[in-house]
Design an enzyme around this catalytic site. Sequence first.
Site, PDB file in Angstrom:
ATOM      1  N   TYR A  46       0.828  -1.274  -0.083  1.00  0.00           N
ATOM      2  CA  TYR A  46      -0.062  -0.127   0.061  1.00  0.00           C
ATOM      3  C   TYR A  46       0.895   1.026   0.019  1.00  0.00           C
ATOM      4  CZ  TYR A  46      -4.769  -1.755   0.824  1.00  0.00           C
ATOM      5  OH  TYR A  46      -5.804  -2.560   0.773  1.00  0.00           O
TER       6      TYR A  46
ATOM      7  N   LYS B 277       2.982 -15.330   2.300  1.00  0.00           N
ATOM      8  CA  LYS B 277       3.290 -15.961   1.106  1.00  0.00           C
ATOM      9  C   LYS B 277       4.596 -16.378   0.846  1.00  0.00           C
ATOM     10  CE  LYS B 277       1.665 -17.801  -2.672  1.00  0.00           C
ATOM     11  NZ  LYS B 277       0.614 -19.071  -2.912  1.00  0.00           N
TER      12      LYS B 277
ATOM     13  N   ASP C 161      -3.225 -18.111   0.571  1.00  0.00           N
ATOM     14  CA  ASP C 161      -4.365 -18.808  -0.168  1.00  0.00           C
ATOM     15  C   ASP C 161      -4.932 -19.852   0.563  1.00  0.00           C
ATOM     16  OD1 ASP C 161      -1.909 -20.035  -0.329  1.00  0.00           O
ATOM     17  OD2 ASP C 161      -1.921 -20.828  -2.506  1.00  0.00           O
TER      18      ASP C 161
ATOM     19  N   ASP D 170      -6.250  -6.705   4.402  1.00  0.00           N
ATOM     20  CA  ASP D 170      -7.424  -6.220   3.591  1.00  0.00           C
ATOM     21  C   ASP D 170      -8.344  -7.249   3.024  1.00  0.00           C
ATOM     22  OD1 ASP D 170      -8.867  -4.257   2.313  1.00  0.00           O
ATOM     23  OD2 ASP D 170      -8.191  -4.509   0.460  1.00  0.00           O
TER      24      ASP D 170
ATOM     25  N   ASP E 143     -12.255  -8.895   4.567  1.00  0.00           N
ATOM     26  CA  ASP E 143     -13.566  -8.866   3.757  1.00  0.00           C
ATOM     27  C   ASP E 143     -14.376 -10.214   3.745  1.00  0.00           C
ATOM     28  OD1 ASP E 143     -13.506  -6.174   3.148  1.00  0.00           O
ATOM     29  OD2 ASP E 143     -14.096  -6.387   1.337  1.00  0.00           O
TER      30      ASP E 143
END
Length: 354
Positions: free
Chosen positions: A140, A190, A222, A246, A250
């Site tokens: 970001y 990751k 994942d 982020d 959600d």
Amino acid sequence: MKKIIVIPGDGIGKEVTDSAVKVLKKIDEKFQIGLEFEYRDAGGTAYDKFGEPLPAETLDACKKADAVLFGAVGGKKWDNIDVDKRPEKALFGLRKGLGLFANLRPVKVYDALIDGSPLKPELVGGSDLLIVRELVGGIYFGERCESEIYNGVERAWDTEIYSVPEIERIAKLAFESAKIRRGKLTSVDKANVLASSRLWRRVVIELAKNFPEVELNHLYVDNAAMQLALNPKQFDVIVTSNMFGDILSDEAAVIGGSIGLMPSASIGELTSFYEPIHGSAPDIAGKNIANSMGTILSAAMLLRYSLNAEEAAKNIESAVDKTLADGYRTADIYQDGFKKIGTDEATEIICDRI
Ligand code: IPM
Ligand code: MG
């Protein structure tokens, strides 16, 4: 007095913060905390008034405040303006400017809403997890290029950078959170692909030595996304980078029933910041149908983390619980047979239960 800066922002931001401020005023009558509210602009609304999504005065006022209550920013109206002036820029400026390094997103399943969940009740029932998202680093805030010509073709790029102190700071807060919850921490990265994730994992493992009472495990992002949908009850605290957090938060909001119910706290160096995780929903703005419970529950987190008023925080949370248990539903969580209420009515009903 405890000064709270209220930033309604855009779209439904105004309605949901109005509602949460009413609830906080009711709480203040009962607990005599001495809350004082001051309003500032940010987002598209600020852009329209001042030509800037985050006026310097707004940031300064926040720096001096005991806490900040934020609604939401953004909307179609501002989609085509210069990237530097977009409403979202206000959020990034506040996050960076206030050093809001840790975003806490608790996900709780309300028994009253379980049948309305798109997931199987036996799967989500009893889930109770906390996502700790790094908020001022990673991709970001890394160097980026919007457009350049390379080998004769146009390209764009972003960079993911994490330093040891940045990882240590967020991981420490996550370990401490796990310690006072159920003692389990999942670090999501990751590391099979990204160098920044391999450093992340190494630093988290090193820090774990200071927290022998916390059980630590690691998941690739994942797999974490899949596990959240398969078996959310396995999680207690999840710690992860800005972008992974982020995305996963959600996804996790679905477990909780509705994004409209999800609060968040962003813990900072100068002050802390409280906002619902939903956006500005311009399509329903001004219609008195928005669910303000996410903002009201964010206000509860404000009382807990910034003002050390745990009893008052619990009072708000149980008032929301009771409202749902009594069968009241805003449009986003409405099902046949329940009592449909608007934003104003929901606010009154919650205040009555305080
Ligand atoms: C969030 C939001 C923001 C983010 C957007 C509005 C820029 O999705 O707070 O999760 O990506 O951080
Ligand atoms: Mg998001």
